[in-house]
Write an enzyme that holds these catalytic residues in place. Structure first.
Site, PDB file in Angstrom:
ATOM      1  N   ASN A 195       0.875  -1.180   0.000  1.00 14.30           N
ATOM      2  CA  ASN A 195       0.000   0.000   0.000  1.00 14.30           C
ATOM      3  C   ASN A 195       0.905   1.222   0.000  1.00 14.30           C
ATOM      4  OD1 ASN A 195       0.463   0.911   2.857  1.00 14.30           O
ATOM      5  ND2 ASN A 195      -0.302  -1.154   3.241  1.00 14.30           N
ATOM      6  N   ASP A 249       1.167  -8.897   1.463  1.00 15.67           N
ATOM      7  CA  ASP A 249       2.085  -7.932   2.092  1.00 15.67           C
ATOM      8  C   ASP A 249       2.473  -8.432   3.489  1.00 15.67           C
ATOM      9  OD1 ASP A 249       3.493  -5.587   2.517  1.00 15.67           O
ATOM     10  OD2 ASP A 249       1.719  -4.313   2.753  1.00 15.67           O
ATOM     11  N   GLY A 263      -7.248  -8.901  -3.890  1.00 17.20           N
ATOM     12  CA  GLY A 263      -7.638  -9.345  -2.561  1.00 17.20           C
ATOM     13  C   GLY A 263      -8.409  -8.247  -1.846  1.00 17.20           C
ATOM     14  N   VAL A 264      -7.776  -7.687  -0.822  1.00 11.14           N
ATOM     15  CA  VAL A 264      -8.391  -6.605  -0.032  1.00 11.14           C
ATOM     16  C   VAL A 264      -8.865  -5.451  -0.930  1.00 11.14           C
ATOM     17  CG1 VAL A 264      -7.859  -4.828   1.710  1.00 11.14           C
ATOM     18  CG2 VAL A 264      -6.984  -7.140   1.994  1.00 11.14           C
TER      19      VAL A 264
HETATM   20  N1  AR6 Z   1       1.156 -15.947  -1.882  1.00 10.23           N
HETATM   21  C1  AR6 Z   1       0.495 -15.676  -3.019  1.00 10.23           C
HETATM   22  N2  AR6 Z   1      -0.660 -14.982  -3.044  1.00 10.23           N
HETATM   23  C2  AR6 Z   1      -1.170 -14.569  -1.852  1.00 10.23           C
HETATM   24  C3  AR6 Z   1      -0.541 -14.802  -0.623  1.00 10.23           C
HETATM   25  C4  AR6 Z   1       0.681 -15.536  -0.664  1.00 10.23           C
HETATM   26  N3  AR6 Z   1       1.358 -15.815   0.459  1.00 10.23           N
HETATM   27  N4  AR6 Z   1      -1.303 -14.242   0.359  1.00 10.23           N
HETATM   28  C5  AR6 Z   1      -2.367 -13.689  -0.239  1.00 10.23           C
HETATM   29  N5  AR6 Z   1      -2.308 -13.886  -1.576  1.00 10.23           N
HETATM   30  P1  AR6 Z   1      -3.993  -8.831  -1.154  1.00 10.23           P
HETATM   31  P2  AR6 Z   1      -4.386  -6.298  -2.641  1.00 10.23           P
HETATM   32  C6  AR6 Z   1      -3.225 -13.446  -2.636  1.00 10.23           C
HETATM   33  O1  AR6 Z   1      -5.188  -8.531  -0.319  1.00 10.23           O
HETATM   34  O2  AR6 Z   1      -5.762  -6.693  -3.058  1.00 10.23           O
HETATM   35  C7  AR6 Z   1      -2.610  -5.421   2.187  1.00 10.23           C
HETATM   36  O3  AR6 Z   1      -3.091  -5.169   3.471  1.00 10.23           O
HETATM   37  C8  AR6 Z   1      -4.650 -13.149  -2.280  1.00 10.23           C
HETATM   38  O4  AR6 Z   1      -5.395 -14.376  -2.202  1.00 10.23           O
HETATM   39  O5  AR6 Z   1      -2.785  -9.343  -0.480  1.00 10.23           O
HETATM   40  O6  AR6 Z   1      -3.476  -5.673  -3.650  1.00 10.23           O
HETATM   41  C9  AR6 Z   1      -1.688  -4.324   1.678  1.00 10.23           C
HETATM   42  O7  AR6 Z   1      -0.927  -3.736   2.720  1.00 10.23           O
HETATM   43  C10 AR6 Z   1      -5.078 -12.291  -3.464  1.00 10.23           C
HETATM   44  O8  AR6 Z   1      -5.451 -13.115  -4.569  1.00 10.23           O
HETATM   45  O9  AR6 Z   1      -3.527  -7.516  -2.011  1.00 10.23           O
HETATM   46  C11 AR6 Z   1      -2.662  -3.350   1.090  1.00 10.23           C
HETATM   47  O10 AR6 Z   1      -3.213  -2.512   2.088  1.00 10.23           O
HETATM   48  C12 AR6 Z   1      -3.799 -11.546  -3.846  1.00 10.23           C
HETATM   49  O11 AR6 Z   1      -2.750 -12.213  -3.136  1.00 10.23           O
HETATM   50  C13 AR6 Z   1      -3.745  -4.226   0.526  1.00 10.23           C
HETATM   51  O12 AR6 Z   1      -3.711  -5.431   1.300  1.00 10.23           O
HETATM   52  C14 AR6 Z   1      -3.778 -10.076  -3.476  1.00 10.23           C
HETATM   53  O13 AR6 Z   1      -4.460  -9.885  -2.256  1.00 10.23           O
HETATM   54  C15 AR6 Z   1      -3.469  -4.599  -0.908  1.00 10.23           C
HETATM   55  O14 AR6 Z   1      -4.563  -5.313  -1.416  1.00 10.23           O
END
Ligand code: AR6
Length: 168
Positions: free
Chosen positions: A23, A33, A123-124
């Site tokens: 972020n 993250d 994700g988020v």
């Molecule tokens: N390996 C691979 N993919 C993963 C893993 C992992 N270990 N963990 C989660 N995913 P997100 P965003 C997937 O929410 O939407 C954070 O708080 C997950 O299932 O991680 O870009 C940051 O600090 C999903 O498909 O990222 C920001 O505030 C994908 O990774 C915010 O979330 C992305 O999910 C960023 O949100």
């Protein structure tokens, strides 16, 4: 440059660069993250703090990318990028493509041969998975690389894997 999609945990990826869906504050969070900082250890956060101090307003603009070392991860570097939050009213897809383009450019500039990407913003941040995959693949394909030979999308579940396989 070979592009492929696999299922797995990106913190375990045997690559030169892992891209982090961070972020703009750069000080960690949940999702991928949180997993990268937890697995990589406190050096990554310390480097993020130093980078943040040099950014205007202490914020990484969405769509840009910066690199740190990777602490205890198998990778050598982490490239941090802040994706756009999904909006039904506003087309922010250029920012999502830019995350992937800029992250790959930074990785290539480091001399990386292999780069792992998560599903940024899917994700988020709420981006619909099928389109997140399309934008990511387009963003990566926009780069003329010097060093990178493999881009690996590392997806956490079967749904995400299917979306990226379809986009590829
Ligand atoms: N390996 C691979 N993919 C993963 C893993 C992992 N270990 N963990 C989660 N995913 P997100 P965003 C997937 O929410 O939407 C954070 O708080 C997950 O299932 O991680 O870009 C940051 O600090 C999903 O498909 O990222 C920001 O505030 C994908 O990774 C915010 O979330 C992305 O999910 C960023 O949100």
């Amino acid at each position: 440059m070979l592009l492929r999609a696999v299922r797995g945990d990106i913190t375990e990826a045997d690559v030169d660069v892992v891209v982090n869906a961070a972020n703009p504050g750069l000080l960690g969070g949940g999702g991928v993250d949180g997993a990268i900082h937890a697995a990589g250890g406190p050096e990554i956060l310390a480097e993020c703090r130093a980078l943040k101090a040099g950014l205007p307003g202490g914020r990484l603009p969405r769509g840009r990318a910066v690199a740190t070392t990777a602490g205890r991860l198998p990778a050598r570097w982490v490239v941090h990028t802040a994706g756009p939050i999904w909006s039904a009213d506003q087309d922010r897809s250029a920012v999502l493509r830019s995350c992937c383009t800029e992250s790959l450019r930074v990785a290539d500039g480091l001399g990386a041969r292999s780069v792992a990407f998560p599903a940024i913003s899917a994700g988020v941040y709420g981006w619909p998975l099928a389109d997140a995959a399309v934008q990511a693949v387009a963003g990566v394909r926009a780069v003329e690389v010097q060093h990178v030979q493999e881009v690996r999308f590392v997806l956490f579940d079967d749904r995400a894997l299917a979306a990226f396989e379809a986009a590829l």
